[in-house]
Write a protein that holds these residues in place. Structure first.
Motif, PDB file in Angstrom:
ATOM      1  N   UNK A  71      -6.564 -74.346 -99.703  1.00 57.20           N
ATOM      2  CA  UNK A  71      -6.516 -73.226 -98.775  1.00 57.20           C
ATOM      3  C   UNK A  71      -6.183 -74.176 -97.270  1.00 57.20           C
ATOM      4  N   UNK A  72      -6.925 -75.001 -97.251  1.00 57.45           N
ATOM      5  CA  UNK A  72      -6.624 -75.886 -95.976  1.00 57.45           C
ATOM      6  C   UNK A  72      -5.107 -76.331 -95.951  1.00 57.45           C
ATOM      7  N   UNK A  73      -4.473 -76.670 -96.904  1.00 55.21           N
ATOM      8  CA  UNK A  73      -2.966 -76.965 -96.812  1.00 55.21           C
ATOM      9  C   UNK A  73      -2.079 -75.778 -96.736  1.00 55.21           C
ATOM     10  N   UNK A  75      -3.125 -73.055 -95.009  1.00 52.00           N
ATOM     11  CA  UNK A  75      -3.361 -72.751 -93.783  1.00 52.00           C
ATOM     12  C   UNK A  75      -2.484 -73.821 -92.612  1.00 52.00           C
ATOM     13  N   UNK A  76      -2.492 -75.083 -93.120  1.00 50.80           N
ATOM     14  CA  UNK A  76      -1.416 -76.078 -92.304  1.00 50.80           C
ATOM     15  C   UNK A  76      -0.348 -75.671 -92.325  1.00 50.80           C
ATOM     16  N   UNK A  79       0.396 -72.626 -90.249  1.00 48.54           N
ATOM     17  CA  UNK A  79       0.280 -72.960 -88.623  1.00 48.54           C
ATOM     18  C   UNK A  79       1.673 -73.661 -88.269  1.00 48.54           C
ATOM     19  N   UNK A  80       2.076 -74.463 -89.228  1.00 52.50           N
ATOM     20  CA  UNK A  80       3.560 -75.104 -88.991  1.00 52.50           C
ATOM     21  C   UNK A  80       4.476 -74.267 -88.772  1.00 52.50           C
ATOM     22  N   UNK A  83       4.033 -73.140 -85.441  1.00 48.57           N
ATOM     23  CA  UNK A  83       4.423 -74.155 -84.444  1.00 48.57           C
ATOM     24  C   UNK A  83       5.888 -74.510 -84.232  1.00 48.57           C
ATOM     25  N   UNK A  84       6.523 -74.199 -85.210  1.00 50.25           N
ATOM     26  CA  UNK A  84       7.957 -74.685 -85.124  1.00 50.25           C
ATOM     27  C   UNK A  84       8.771 -74.049 -84.315  1.00 50.25           C
TER      28      UNK A  84
END
Lengths: 131, 157
Positions: A71-73, A75-76, A79-80, A83-84
């Motif tokens: 889940x952490x990855x 989410x990353x 988010x990326x 952000x991009x």
């Protein structure tokens, strides 16, 4: 039969999201195709979940460090994907309007992917191994 | 008088305690990767080393290593009530966690130092890179704390 309806609805919303992304890239006013790289983020966002699911199959314990890392990855990656285009707009490679369209497409497509997992992820009648 | 929201039970339709670990993981992921995207933003806006010294990136790297170290050991191993001893035992887990937290706090303090010593006190016109370094480290630090302490390991008990 409910699966068919959900599938049609999800593919419709996925098409809407991709339309937003293509509008952000391909309108004559924008005409810069760098935001297309968020397609990579769409493609790799479910992969940590699949890996964690395959690594440990026991679902009886609700504390599952491997799944939480997935889940952490995920989410990353999400988010990326947001952000991009923001960074691209900040360095004025793309216009802010294109950035807004790409962000809208992001929201729709990630909700589609989430919907896919909510509809088909837990049902026993539809498992990924059948494919 | 009956309102149309009477039948809505917000706390019952979603069982938050079951979802606690998932929510904590997602929150930690948002914090951690937002931190990294902030420093990416600063790095692409100020590519010159006069504006954003490239060695300042070491701060965030140390914070990330500390994040991994903190979350590599479980709370049960530190308390000594896990089933297996692990490769170093309870003392090793404690020392490992101590070093991890020291690196986390150290990188947070160092980022404040960079902000004030490198930008604010010097009277630099553009303070934004310093603020970005500080926020990157703060986000990574709090992401690590959420991932470590937001999750519970014994939900089934």
């Amino acid at each position: 039969m409910a699966g068919i309806k959900a599938l049609v609805g999800l593919s419709f919303s996925g098409a809407i999201g991709l339309t937003f992304l293509m509008l952000g890239c391909a309108l004559d006013y924008y005409e810069v195709y760098w935001p297309m790289f968020v397609l990579l983020f769409y493609a790799i966002s479910p992969i940590p979940y699949f890996i964690a699911k395959r690594v440990n199959d026991d679902t009886e314990s609700s504390s599952n460090a491997c799944l939480e890392l997935a889940y952490f990855f995920t989410t990353g990656i999400v988010v990326s994907a947001f952000g991009f285009p923001l960074i691209l707009a900040r360095v004025e490679v793309i216009k802010w309007g294109a950035c807004g369209l790409v962000l809208a497409g992001n929201v729709v497509i990630f909700l589609t992917i989430l919907g896919f997992f909510l509809v088909f992820g837990r049902g026993d009648d539809f498992s990924w191994e059948q494919w | 008088m009956s309102g149309f929201l009477d039948s809505v039970r917000c706390s019952e339709c979603i069982d938050w305690s079951e979802k606690r670990n998932t929510i904590a993981s997602v929150a930690a992921g948002v914090l951690f990767f937002t931190g990294w995207w902030i420093i990416i933003d600063a790095a692409v806006k100020y590519p010159q080393t006069e504006n954003l010294n490239h060695s300042y990136h070491a701060c965030g790297v140390i914070a990330t290593v500390a994040f991994l170290m903190i979350n590599a050991v479980s709370n049960g191993q530190v308390r000594g009530d896990s089933y297996s001893e692990g490769c170093l035992g309870q003392t090793g887990a404690r020392v490992w966690l101590f070093i991890g937290f020291m690196m986390a706090f150290g990188s947070l303090i160092a980022s404040m130092w960079i902000l004030f010593g490198g930008y604010v006190v010097n009277g630099t016109a553009d303070v934004y890179p310093g603020i970005a370094v500080f926020f990157q480290n703060a986000f990574i630090f709090f992401g690590g704390l959420v991932f470590k302490f937001g999750r519970t390991e014994d939900l089934w008990q």
